[in-house]
Design a protein around this motif. Structure first.
Motif, mmCIF file in Angstrom:
data_model
loop_
_atom_site.group_PDB
_atom_site.id
_atom_site.type_symbol
_atom_site.label_atom_id
_atom_site.label_comp_id
_atom_site.label_asym_id
_atom_site.label_seq_id
_atom_site.Cartn_x
_atom_site.Cartn_y
_atom_site.Cartn_z
ATOM 1 N N SER A 47 53.120 33.282 36.024
ATOM 2 C CA SER A 47 52.183 34.296 36.041
ATOM 3 C C SER A 47 51.438 34.267 37.295
ATOM 4 C CB SER A 47 51.375 34.544 34.973
ATOM 5 O OG SER A 47 50.895 33.170 34.587
ATOM 6 N N ASN A 48 51.110 33.189 37.834
ATOM 7 C CA ASN A 48 50.469 32.833 39.218
ATOM 8 C C ASN A 48 51.322 32.978 40.253
ATOM 9 O OD1 ASN A 48 49.556 31.596 41.467
ATOM 10 N ND2 ASN A 48 48.289 30.191 40.470
ATOM 11 N N SER A 96 42.423 24.942 40.421
ATOM 12 C CA SER A 96 42.391 26.356 40.716
ATOM 13 C C SER A 96 43.768 26.772 40.990
ATOM 14 C CB SER A 96 41.480 26.416 41.914
ATOM 15 O OG SER A 96 42.211 26.077 43.273
ATOM 16 N N ALA A 97 43.932 27.899 41.407
ATOM 17 C CA ALA A 97 45.102 28.557 41.421
ATOM 18 C C ALA A 97 46.149 27.831 42.483
ATOM 19 C CB ALA A 97 45.071 30.075 41.801
ATOM 20 N N GLY A 133 45.632 29.992 35.785
ATOM 21 C CA GLY A 133 46.364 31.179 35.496
ATOM 22 C C GLY A 133 47.700 31.347 35.204
ATOM 23 N N ILE A 134 48.178 30.292 34.650
ATOM 24 C CA ILE A 134 49.547 30.104 34.339
ATOM 25 C C ILE A 134 49.765 30.206 32.922
ATOM 26 C CG2 ILE A 134 51.704 28.583 34.409
ATOM 27 C CD1 ILE A 134 50.457 27.369 36.851
ATOM 28 N N ASP A 135 50.540 31.171 32.507
ATOM 29 C CA ASP A 135 50.722 31.447 31.094
ATOM 30 C C ASP A 135 51.910 30.671 30.472
ATOM 31 O OD1 ASP A 135 49.038 33.525 31.194
ATOM 32 O OD2 ASP A 135 50.477 35.076 31.668
ATOM 33 N N ASP A 177 45.469 26.601 32.608
ATOM 34 C CA ASP A 177 44.739 27.724 32.406
ATOM 35 C C ASP A 177 43.904 27.751 33.569
ATOM 36 O OD1 ASP A 177 43.521 25.182 31.616
ATOM 37 O OD2 ASP A 177 42.047 26.120 30.731
ATOM 38 N N LYS A 178 43.546 26.775 34.249
ATOM 39 C CA LYS A 178 42.782 27.000 35.226
ATOM 40 C C LYS A 178 43.464 27.692 36.522
ATOM 41 C CE LYS A 178 39.872 23.020 34.446
ATOM 42 N NZ LYS A 178 39.223 21.730 34.896
#
Length: 470
Positions: free
Chosen positions: A310-311, A126-127, A292-294, A289-290
């Motif tokens: 991006s996180n 997760s994030a 939220g990192i681009d 991707d889990k």
């Protein structure tokens, strides 16, 4: 501190990767009272310590010793018999340098109060949560320092042959009869010269029209001449490279590298093949991707000027962020992150001036723009150049290959870029680097009194002879 058996733990920070930036950041954070989990799936120290800078530069030093011994007569020194190279002892020496450096890092981390080292592969769930084996780690701040690896692109026949990367070369304890190096840039050229000096036949295969294509043409040409003078075969314009098993002239198993070149035979058969065609980031198996990192199209983590992803709770340092591919840029990434988090000091990546070295002999020290890049800005320019044949220290040491060059903004009088290809060029260039960071005009160093006899003392002389670039 050994990792506990607990399956879930909360920390103030998680650092994934123990390369150049990771351990240093762990030290700063724990000194500030943070609890830190540092995760490493392979060897502490990352590429630099284990398969990059430290072992390869140790090999370069051994190769230089062999080269100098063969030139002993030039200095009036008489040696009895031929100069031999014991490749096992050469590699044992490089391995000792690596193991000592790695051991010191492991000891430092092991005694670091507040730091827990986890061995294994980290993946985001997760994030703010990472799994390492049976351990689930959570933290409000996570730092990526996962580095990169040698690039092995899809090329015809590559999967049908045995090939080496910089990692595999560290395990080769015998001398290749004929080392074919695919890639004419920094890593490839350093291995080319060192193995030629160890006694191997060496061929460099480069797809482009010249070596180290990011440099100005005269730098590329000078480097090519240096290597060819030592017997390295250079094959340029190799646009259609492919591979196939082959038998060498001695009847041993080898590799045939098919090339399409303007000159020379259409193929090269070698005993060993080294791929030195760039690197890629270790970002494809982290579950980013889990979190939220681009990533960008090349797989690098997208970061802002302070290395945030991006996180908002994740930062990326070192080779994986695409902002630099060097040990010194990775360490500077750590400094930027620590300054912003702990020192209320708003440092940023865009303040960094690009600089790097090519550690052939003689070395190349580079900073800032090339002449081509400076011309593209449209600014009025001044340029200075001086051959190493007119540098007293180089003449005295019998090492006069190369030249030094500087490009200056004619209006601001600030240095835009410089290259020193020659004796001690990797050290002498730092005076220019410091001047550029000070944003001072070139006249400051032009009027400086340097020590004689050194390479650096001719930099003020060169700056006093600048000419307008037309």
């Amino acid at each position: 501190m050994a990792a506990p058996n607990s399956k879930t733990q909360r920390f103030d920070a998680i650092i994934i990767g123990a390369g150049q930036a990771g351990p240093a950041l762990a030290g700063r954070l724990t000194d500030a009272g943070w609890t830190v989990a540092l995760v490493e799936r392979q060897d502490i120290g990352g590429t630099c310590v284990n398969t990059g800078c430290m072992p390869t530069k140790t090999l370069v030093a051994s190769a230089y010793a062999a080269h100098l011994a063969r030139r002993s007569a030039d200095y009036g020194v008489v040696l009895q018999g031929e100069v031999g190279v014991d490749m096992k002892r050469v590699h044992d020496r490089a391995r000792s340098v690596t193991l000592n450096a790695r051991g010191n890092l492991e000891k430092w981390l092991g005694g670091m109060k507040g730091c827990t080292v986890f061995r294994g592969h980290a993946r985001f769930e997760s994030a703010d949560t990472v799994r390492v084996g049976d351990n689930l780690l959570t933290a409000p701040k996570i730092f990526l320092n996962v580095g990169g690896r040698a690039n092995a692109p899809h090329m015809p026949g590559l999967n049908d042959v045995s090939y080496l990367t910089n990692v595999g070369m560290m395990e080769v304890e015998t001398l290749p009869k004929h080392l074919v190096i695919v890639g004419g840039s920094y890593i490839g050229l350093e291995f080319a010269q060192m193995y030629r000096r160890f006694g191997a036949q060496v061929t460099v295969v480069e797809m482009g029209p010249r070596l180290i294509g990011r440099e100005d043409p005269e730098i590329s040409d000078a480097v090519r001449q240096i290597l060819q003078a030592e017997g390295v075969n250079i094959r340029l314009n190799a646009e259609c490279i492919s591979f196939a098993p082959a038998v060498t002239e001695g009847g041993d198993e080898g590799v045939c590298v098919h090339v399409t070149c303007e000159d020379g035979a259409p193929q090269v058969v070698g005993s060993h093949v080294l791929l030195a065609i760039g690197r890629r980031p270790n970002t494809d198996d982290l579950g980013l991707d889990k979190a939220g990192i681009d990533l960008d199209k090349r797989g690098y983590v997208v970061v802002d000027d302070q290395l945030k992803t991006s996180n908002p709770g994740v930062w990326a340092m070192g080779d994986c962020n695409g902002k630099g591919a060097f040990t010194h840029t990775a360490y500077n990434d750590f400094e930027i992150v620590a300054a912003n988090l702990l020192d209320n000091d708003p440092r940023k990546v865009s303040d960094r001036i690009p600089c790097y070295g090519l550690f052939i002999d003689p070395p190349l020290g580079r900073v800032g723009m090339t002449e081509a890049e400076a011309r593209a800005t449209g600014r009025p320019l001044l340029v200075g150049q001086r051959p190493m044949t007119r540098v007293g220290r180089a003449v005295e040491k019998g090492e006069t290959q190369g030249f030094m060059k500087v490009v200056v903004d004619a209006e601001t009088r600030q240095i835009l870029g410089a290259a020193i290809l020659g004796l001690n060029g990797d050290e002498a260039v730092h005076g220019l680097i410091d001047l550029m960071y000070a944003r001072a005009p070139y006249t400051v160093i032009q009027r400086a009194v340097h020590i004689h006899p050194t390479v650096s003392e001719l930099i003020p002389t060169m700056l006093g002879e600048l000419k307008a670039l037309v």
